[in-house]
Design an enzyme around this catalytic site. Structure first.
Site, PDB file in Angstrom:
ATOM      1  N   GLU A 135      21.779  73.899  21.836  1.00 27.70           N
ATOM      2  CA  GLU A 135      22.429  74.693  20.793  1.00 27.70           C
ATOM      3  C   GLU A 135      21.682  74.383  19.511  1.00 27.70           C
ATOM      4  O   GLU A 135      21.753  73.265  19.009  1.00 27.70           O
ATOM      5  CB  GLU A 135      23.907  74.302  20.715  1.00 27.70           C
ATOM      6  CG  GLU A 135      24.765  75.415  20.162  1.00 27.70           C
ATOM      7  CD  GLU A 135      24.899  75.314  18.672  1.00 27.70           C
ATOM      8  OE1 GLU A 135      23.951  75.769  17.987  1.00 27.70           O
ATOM      9  OE2 GLU A 135      25.899  74.796  18.202  1.00 27.70           O
ATOM     10  N   GLU A 152      17.751  78.246   8.106  1.00 30.27           N
ATOM     11  CA  GLU A 152      19.076  77.669   8.099  1.00 30.27           C
ATOM     12  C   GLU A 152      19.115  76.558   7.056  1.00 30.27           C
ATOM     13  O   GLU A 152      18.505  75.509   7.217  1.00 30.27           O
ATOM     14  CB  GLU A 152      19.422  77.123   9.480  1.00 30.27           C
ATOM     15  CG  GLU A 152      20.836  76.640   9.509  1.00 30.27           C
ATOM     16  CD  GLU A 152      21.446  76.632  10.892  1.00 30.27           C
ATOM     17  OE1 GLU A 152      20.752  76.941  11.865  1.00 30.27           O
ATOM     18  OE2 GLU A 152      22.632  76.286  10.987  1.00 30.27           O
ATOM     19  N   CYS A 212      26.429  75.626  12.403  1.00 31.15           N
ATOM     20  CA  CYS A 212      25.301  76.364  13.001  1.00 31.15           C
ATOM     21  C   CYS A 212      25.495  77.864  12.856  1.00 31.15           C
ATOM     22  O   CYS A 212      24.540  78.617  12.828  1.00 31.15           O
ATOM     23  CB  CYS A 212      25.168  76.018  14.470  1.00 31.15           C
ATOM     24  SG  CYS A 212      24.990  74.261  14.737  1.00 31.15           S
ATOM     25  N   LYS A 264      25.345  59.786  22.478  1.00 30.61           N
ATOM     26  CA  LYS A 264      24.642  59.230  21.315  1.00 30.61           C
ATOM     27  C   LYS A 264      25.061  60.055  20.098  1.00 30.61           C
ATOM     28  O   LYS A 264      24.618  61.175  19.912  1.00 30.61           O
ATOM     29  CB  LYS A 264      23.134  59.350  21.552  1.00 30.61           C
ATOM     30  CG  LYS A 264      22.247  58.314  20.873  1.00 30.61           C
ATOM     31  CD  LYS A 264      22.390  58.130  19.407  1.00 30.61           C
ATOM     32  CE  LYS A 264      21.216  58.717  18.666  1.00 30.61           C
ATOM     33  NZ  LYS A 264      21.517  58.975  17.255  1.00 30.61           N
TER      34      LYS A 264
END
Lengths: 508, 135
Positions: free
Chosen positions: A264, A404, A303, A190
């Protein structure tokens, strides 16, 4: 006020992209059962350039049917044949690298310079790497005594669900697909709703290489297509890259089905510059300056973005002057222009979120060393999502040091001692990436060992070879990607415990 | 709780209220928010049907906005607690399992630093566990 450095080249031509793409299920193009499609908007100009199928539970079930049917054969297909298929995929990507790089740039907004030099070449290499390792892969056998032998054989998990992020649409898909197929699993993928097109362009190219049903791609929205995949009882594992709340939700679903997951989930990576970095103004110093500016790679949508610069106070002035100068030299412009160094953020909501962080950073008293605002570009880019590469100076408790931002924003602070550098580096929820720059042989080993992160780049940053394991400590997730150890995230162990003795035990 | 007037930790814009109304109607249920952290669509508020996301002892209940409970993980709260959050909405193709995604819009957070006076007078928080015990 920062003056932007602008790209001067004309954008390259756009490859022809279909008006709309269906799901790729069982080796065929399958229209969404709802009959609905949604616009895919290019971040370059904020305008739709294709449509993607709006998948739902019914579509996911169809894909799972196809994957389960294919698994019966694919799981027993020889390593040589699986390897051949993966190599063939790599060859096709390589032959079409320029076209795929352009599509990826249109889909995601990143500069063509990066899709050409990083995203696509890495896709090729990752498929080749996993094609290679399964030819040399062996299970283990042990003789417990002269009559007893234990065979620990690896068997594929089955049909897996893989949810792909939008920051490196093709590369992140490759990170998940290549090891799963190599291990003998079949997959339902997906892609992210921001970037559903480049993977479908790739599927068109490789549709005939793969046996039907081995690799299925269902596009759609998280709540409508992602959730049915993550909650399905017919999925043997869910692999997810994304953020903490969705990660927890997927683990919650997986706990109901008792299936494994790998996660992750991001980071707030420290990039540490020790005093010895500035011992000379040489090639290495120049490399370290570039290492600090790596926060702007992929518009910061990584990331492991080195979003915290920790620099020894004695070299702060000398080092940061050069870093700011280099940051200001980043050419912004049309992502399809060959000299553009930094492109557009992936979507409008990302753009807005980054601006909200620039705002809170200023409110908290962080000093803007450069950037600090959106980048207003012209020539048709007025409606795209561009942000100036930004460096804040402040302290580690500020929100811009802890969250982040997923944009071209880094925050710098100083340290006095190695202990203080380590303390600041570890003062974060996350532990995905880190960088350590030094000319001191002892620091090069000791500091990385003290940093609680899964990947510490030493005198380099943002390298992602297939041969090195990548993954998080702490709230950055668990499980690894890349490296042959990844195969075991898609396999389970069949232990055959064999007795070659003809004698009974004598118990009964 | 006494009648003391506390300063809310989370506010909401009119536009976000409208979206909540639409989603409540569509799903026929109460909604909840959990503030996310981390990459991709992280650092964004996630909207779920009430109870679909299981909160626990590691979460902080920060208040109710327009009838919806708002949570954040305690680690993240440590770094956010000095700021007042406003739930807003922006056009954009976000991803995640948040319920508004198919509408082509995304809930987002705008932040403001509390003043020193406000910091002493904030809505008391509770853990996700305490929240569940209170029913």
């Amino acid at each position: 006020m920062t003056t932007l450095t602008l790209s001067e080249a004309k954008p390259v031509d756009r490859p022809s992209i279909k008006e709309k793409y269906d799901h790729f299920i069982g080796g065929k193009w399958v229209a969404p059962s709802s009959g609905e499609y949604f616009d895919n908007i290019s971040p370059i100009d904020g305008k739709p350039f294709s449509k993607a199928a709006r998948g739902n539970k019914e579509d996911v079930e169809k894909a799972l049917d196809a994957a389960h049917e294919a698994f019966a054969t694919w799981s027993k297909t020889s390593a040589a044949e699986r390897s051949r298929v993966l190599n063939k995929i790599a060859d096709v990507i390589e032959e079409n690298l320029e076209m795929l790089a352009r599509v990826e740039t249109i889909d995601n907004g990143k500069a063509l310079r990066e899709t050409r030099a990083a995203d696509l070449p890495l896709c090729v290499d990752h498929f080749r790497y996993f094609a290679g390792v399964i030819r040399a892969d062996e299970s283990t056998i042990s003789e417990h005594d002269e009559h007893t032998v234990s065979i620990a054989l690896s068997e594929p998990l089955g049909v897996v669900g893989q949810i792909i992020p939008w920051n490196f649409p093709l590369l992140m898909a490759t990170w998940k697909i290549a090891p799963a197929l190599a291990a003998g699993c079949c997959t339902v993928v997906k892609p992210a709703e921001q970037t559903p097109t480049s993977i479908m362009v790739l599927m068109e190219l490789i549709a005939d290489i793969l046996p039907p049903g081995v690799l299925n791609v269902v596009t759609g929205f998280g709540p409508e297509a992602g959730k049915p995949l993550a909650t399905s009882k017919r999925v043997a594992k869910v692999a997810f890259t994304g953020e903490t709340t969705t990660g927890r939700l997927i683990m919650q679903y997986a706990s109901e089905n008792l299936v494994p997951v790998t996660m992750e989930l991001g980071g707030k990576s420290p990039n540490i510059f020790m005093k010895s970095v500035a011992d000379a103004d040489d090639e290495f110093f120049d490399k370290a300056v570039e290492g600090a500016v790596m926060f702007a790679l992929n518009q910061g949508e990584v990331c492991t973005c080195p979003s915290r610069i920790l620099v020894h106070e004695d070299i702060y002035d000398k080092f940061m002057e050069r870093v700011v100068e280099r940051t200001k030299a980043i050419k912004m412009g049309h992502p399809l222009a060959e000299d553009t160094m930094m492109g557009a953020q992936a979507s409008n909501d990302q753009f807005e979120k980054i601006l909200s962080y620039l705002d809170i950073g200023k409110q908290e008293g962080a000093e803007v060393l450069c950037g600090g605002d959106k980048a207003s570009l012209n020539s048709g880019l007025e409606t795209g999502y561009y942000i100036q590469p930004t460096i804040f100076k402040g302290h580690n408790k500020m929100r811009v040091f802890q969250e982040e931002i997923f944009g071209p924003v880094t925050s710098v602070t100083t340290f006095k001692t190695t202990e203080e550098a380590i303390e600041i580096a570890n003062d974060t929820m996350y532990g995905l990436g880190a960088g350590l720059w030094s000319r001191d042989a002892h620091e090069l080993y000791q500091v990385p060992r003290a940093i609680k992160a899964g990947r510490v780049w030493v005198n380099c940053y943002h390298a992602y070879p297939a041969h090195a394991p990548f993954g998080g400590y702490k709230k950055s997730g668990f499980g690894r990607e890349n490296h042959l150890m990844m195969l075991n995230h898609y396999r389970q162990t069949k232990n055959m415990l064999i007795s070659y003795s003809k004698n009974k035990l004598g118990f009964f | 709780m006494s009648n003391k007037q506390y300063i809310p930790r989370v506010l909401i814009t009119e536009a976000a209220m409208d979206v909540i109304d639409t989603l409540r109607k569509r799903f026929g249920t109460e909604l909840m928010f959990h503030q996310s952290g981390g990459c991709c669509d992280g650092s964004s508020p996630m909207c779920f049907e009430k109870g679909d996301f299981k909160v626990g002892g590691s979460d902080v209940w920060m208040g109710k906005i327009y009838g919806c409970d708002f949570f954040m993980n305690e680690d993240q709260f440590e770094y956010w607690k000095h700021t007042q959050l406003t739930l807003d909405v922006t056009p954009g193709r976000g991803s995640s399992f948040s319920l508004e995604i198919p509408m082509g819009i995304r809930f987002m957070i705008r932040s403001r630093m509390f003043t020193m006076e406000e910091l002493e007078n904030l809505v008391p928080t509770k853990t996700g566990e305490e929240y569940l015990e209170e029913g």
